[in-house]
Scaffold this motif. Structure first.
Motif, PDB file in Angstrom:
ATOM      1  N   THR A  62       0.846  -1.181   0.000  1.00  0.00           N
ATOM      2  CA  THR A  62       0.000   0.000   0.000  1.00  0.00           C
ATOM      3  C   THR A  62       0.887   1.237   0.000  1.00  0.00           C
ATOM      4  N   GLN A  88      -6.936  -2.707  -9.150  1.00  0.00           N
ATOM      5  CA  GLN A  88      -7.889  -1.689  -9.594  1.00  0.00           C
ATOM      6  C   GLN A  88      -9.045  -1.590  -8.600  1.00  0.00           C
ATOM      7  N   LEU A  89      -9.206  -0.402  -8.004  1.00  0.00           N
ATOM      8  CA  LEU A  89     -10.279  -0.151  -7.048  1.00  0.00           C
ATOM      9  C   LEU A  89     -11.318   0.744  -7.706  1.00  0.00           C
ATOM     10  N   ILE A 135      -7.708   4.147   1.057  1.00  0.00           N
ATOM     11  CA  ILE A 135      -7.689   2.717   1.355  1.00  0.00           C
ATOM     12  C   ILE A 135      -7.610   2.582   2.873  1.00  0.00           C
ATOM     13  N   VAL A 150     -10.026  -5.784   0.467  1.00  0.00           N
ATOM     14  CA  VAL A 150      -9.662  -4.369   0.525  1.00  0.00           C
ATOM     15  C   VAL A 150     -10.901  -3.563   0.896  1.00  0.00           C
ATOM     16  N   TYR A 167     -12.158   0.328   0.968  1.00  0.00           N
ATOM     17  CA  TYR A 167     -11.671   1.534   0.302  1.00  0.00           C
ATOM     18  C   TYR A 167     -12.837   2.430  -0.111  1.00  0.00           C
ATOM     19  N   LYS A 223     -16.569   0.900   0.108  1.00  0.00           N
ATOM     20  CA  LYS A 223     -16.742  -0.401  -0.518  1.00  0.00           C
ATOM     21  C   LYS A 223     -15.771  -1.394   0.096  1.00  0.00           C
ATOM     22  N   THR A 258     -14.097  -5.281  -1.175  1.00  0.00           N
ATOM     23  CA  THR A 258     -14.035  -6.235  -2.283  1.00  0.00           C
ATOM     24  C   THR A 258     -12.983  -7.288  -1.997  1.00  0.00           C
ATOM     25  N   TYR A 273     -10.416  -9.995  -3.697  1.00  0.00           N
ATOM     26  CA  TYR A 273      -9.698 -10.240  -4.952  1.00  0.00           C
ATOM     27  C   TYR A 273      -8.951 -11.563  -4.869  1.00  0.00           C
ATOM     28  N   CYS A 318      -5.602 -10.585  -9.059  1.00  0.00           N
ATOM     29  CA  CYS A 318      -6.123  -9.232  -8.785  1.00  0.00           C
ATOM     30  C   CYS A 318      -7.462  -8.976  -9.468  1.00  0.00           C
ATOM     31  N   PRO A 372     -11.588  -9.113  -9.141  1.00  0.00           N
ATOM     32  CA  PRO A 372     -12.572  -9.119  -8.048  1.00  0.00           C
ATOM     33  C   PRO A 372     -13.355 -10.427  -8.018  1.00  0.00           C
ATOM     34  N   ASP A 394     -17.981  -8.439  -4.306  1.00  0.00           N
ATOM     35  CA  ASP A 394     -18.078  -7.050  -3.893  1.00  0.00           C
ATOM     36  C   ASP A 394     -19.186  -6.952  -2.842  1.00  0.00           C
TER      37      ASP A 394
END
Length: 556
Positions: free
Chosen positions: A228, A259-260, A266, A280, A282, A288, A290, A292, A296, A298, A301
């Protein structure tokens, strides 16, 4: 006094250090007499077999006089106890060594070192203790077999800011970060010990901008790292919290930017104990969350909600999404395999959260100095049942609550339950309350436009799932249907009033069919237009200014 013992979960506060026994019936452990002196520090060994605590007056591990100790840590195999005191030059202009390594069995001092900063104060060990590493003046010093008198190897890189040693079996890997300077990007590299022969020797290398500081986390198997990267100032001015980006890097050399889909900070990044996925949290509130996979992509969600933290159970089959700190303390407990919500308890003012090693119980606490009032702790079952609570007396403070760790494999995974566990204290599932509406809108039908935030529902993004991602158009139509249903419910009391000699309602949906499909269709359309006219009249009567085309065009 710092002592070693073998017991269960512990509580540290202004009235001393104590230990609890049993869940759900919690009571003081008779084998551990409460130390009434203020506890400055406490720590369990990794397997939970040893426990050390200090009260700031004296230290006893054999007998050690270190009254200023503020940090404690055991090596993974309980061979060494590390103590740290704040660095000072009061008695010695050149400073005194403040990092000590002690033999747990004999109490002998193995090594005394200088460590000025609290950040990264303790050496990092491999799980078998064959390798240890600490950062010294932009270098990483490696020690083998707990011989801290001899530096076995060095990794020298300009301005090394962070490093993290991999868990798991040998050979050990180390991820290092070097911040960018003079327009050059920052980079993270993964090396396998002891192969440090320049950039070409790195197992993986990823560079990126916007990284005033980074935090790195290995998965449990030691095969991949999440990085991060943060900057304190968002030059676009979109965020008060600066800007964050999440990067993925593995020992095979693969790297990616995660990809967020929602802008904003975050809040939390956590690996699943299975090492095959990560979660994550964020985005601007409502945030949200999600999950992963290792590509990477998703997987699931969770939609939006008041949350800023995520916690996997030790077995990895349950995930808790929580909103602590300045949020209202809502927890969402999810079955990770079915992606089905188990419970949704409320824990206001919580500052600490810990899973019990059995994967069944949770402790939440309100501790000082984060909050100096309403201190106390609660023990929960993950189904939302409150099993035990303890309130700190007025004038006292609670500083820390910890579960006793257990060796891996002690508690196997159990099927997830959805029925609340029995308890005389009950649960704190939130009650359904009516949303606040401004006074000017209380006489109008509820519509989606009256909502403060656009809410997003959970979406299962796995291939072949019945709950594929919902398009924005579908979400918009769904909200329109919900608003229409709400307006009907608000109109029910008026429709339910008795009327004598009243004529049949031409707008009634229960009108009989005339038998001709074309005629029925025309009647249905006409009823829709009449209903729309009635709604416009109600809005006009409530003081709303209608548009010109809403009042000047007659319906034919």
């Amino acid at each position: 006094v710092i002592q070693l013992t073998r017991h269960l979960s512990t509580v540290r506060g202004s009235d001393g250090t104590s230990m609890l026994q049993g869940v759900p019936v919690c009571k003081d452990d008779p084998a551990f007499p409460r130390d009434p002196r203020q506890g400055r520090v406490m720590s369990f060994s990794k397997d939970g077999s040893l426990f050390g605590w200090g009260n700031g007056q004296n230290e006893v591990l054999q007998t050690l006089d270190l009254p200023k100790t503020t940090m404690l840590q055991f090596s993974p195999l309980n061979t060494i106890l590390v103590t740290w005191q704040p660095y000072t030059t009061a008695d010695n202009p050149q400073g005194d060594s403040n990092l000590q390594l002690w033999d747990v069995q004999t109490g002998a001092l193995l090594k005394s070192l200088y460590q000025k900063k609290l950040e990264g104060w303790s050496p990092c060990w491999s799980e078998d203790e064959k390798l240890a590493v600490r950062s010294v003046n932009n270098e990483l010093h490696f020690f083998e077999n707990n011989d801290f008198n001899t530096i076995a190897n060095k990794l020298h890189m300009q301005k090394v800011s962070d490093y993290i040693l991999s868990p798991g079996a040998q050979p050990s890997k180390v991820a290092v970060c070097v911040p960018g300077s003079k327009g050059a990007p920052s980079f993270v590299r993964i090396y396998q010990y002891p192969n440090f022969g320049g950039p070409s020797a790195a197992l993986a290398n990823k560079s990126f901008f916007k990284a005033d500081r980074v935090s790195m986390e290995w998965n449990k198997k030691g095969t991949a790292v999440l990085v991060t990267a943060s900057v304190d100032v968002d030059k676009s001015g979109a965020s008060y919290y600066g800007e964050q980006n999440l990067h993925y890097l593995d020992i095979k050399g693969e790297g990616a930017v995660v990809q967020l889909p929602k802008n904003g900070p975050i809040y939390d990044v956590v690996w699943s104990p299975t090492s095959t996925e990560f979660c994550v949290v964020y985005g601007f509130m409502p945030a949200k969350a999600t999950v992963y996979n290792l590509k990477c992509d998703p997987v699931f969600d969770f939609g939006t909600g008041p949350r800023n933290a995520a916690y996997y159970s030790p077995q990895g089959n349950i995930l808790v999404l929580a909103g602590f700190g300045n949020l209202r303390g809502q927890m969402e407990v999810w079955d990770v395999k079915k992606y089905k919500q188990v419970s949704k308890p409320q824990v206001p003012d919580s500052t600490h959260f810990f899973w019990c090693p059995d994967g069944e119980h949770i402790v939440t606490a309100t501790c000082s100095p984060r909050l100096r009032v309403s201190n106390g702790y609660k023990i929960w079952h993950y189904t939302g049942t409150l099993l035990h609570k303890e309130e700190t007396p007025a004038g006292k403070e609670l500083w820390e609550v910890r579960w006793q760790p257990s060796p891996a494999g002690t508690f196997p995974e159990r099927p997830v339950k959805y029925q609340a566990a029995p308890s005389p204290l009950g649960s704190t599932q939130p009650t359904t309350t009516q949303a606040y509406r401004p006074p000017a809108m209380r006489n109008q039908p509820a519509t989606a436009s009256t909502k403060l935030h656009e809410e997003e529902a959970p979406q299962d993004m796995r291939p072949g799932s019945d709950r594929q991602p919902v398009s924005k158009a579908a979400l918009k139509n769904q909200k329109k249907r919900e608003a229409k249903k709400a307006s009907k419910q608000e109109a029910k009391p008026d429709a339910a009033e008795p009327h004598s000699n009243s004529a049949p309602n031409p707008n009634s949906q229960s009108a009989e069919s005339c038998g001709d499909p074309e005629t029925d269709k025309k009647i249905k359309n006409l009823k829709k237009k009449l209903k729309a006219i009635e709604e416009l009249k109600e809005q006009q009567a409530s003081g709303k200014t209608l548009q010109k085309n809403q009042v000047s065009h007659p319906v034919t």
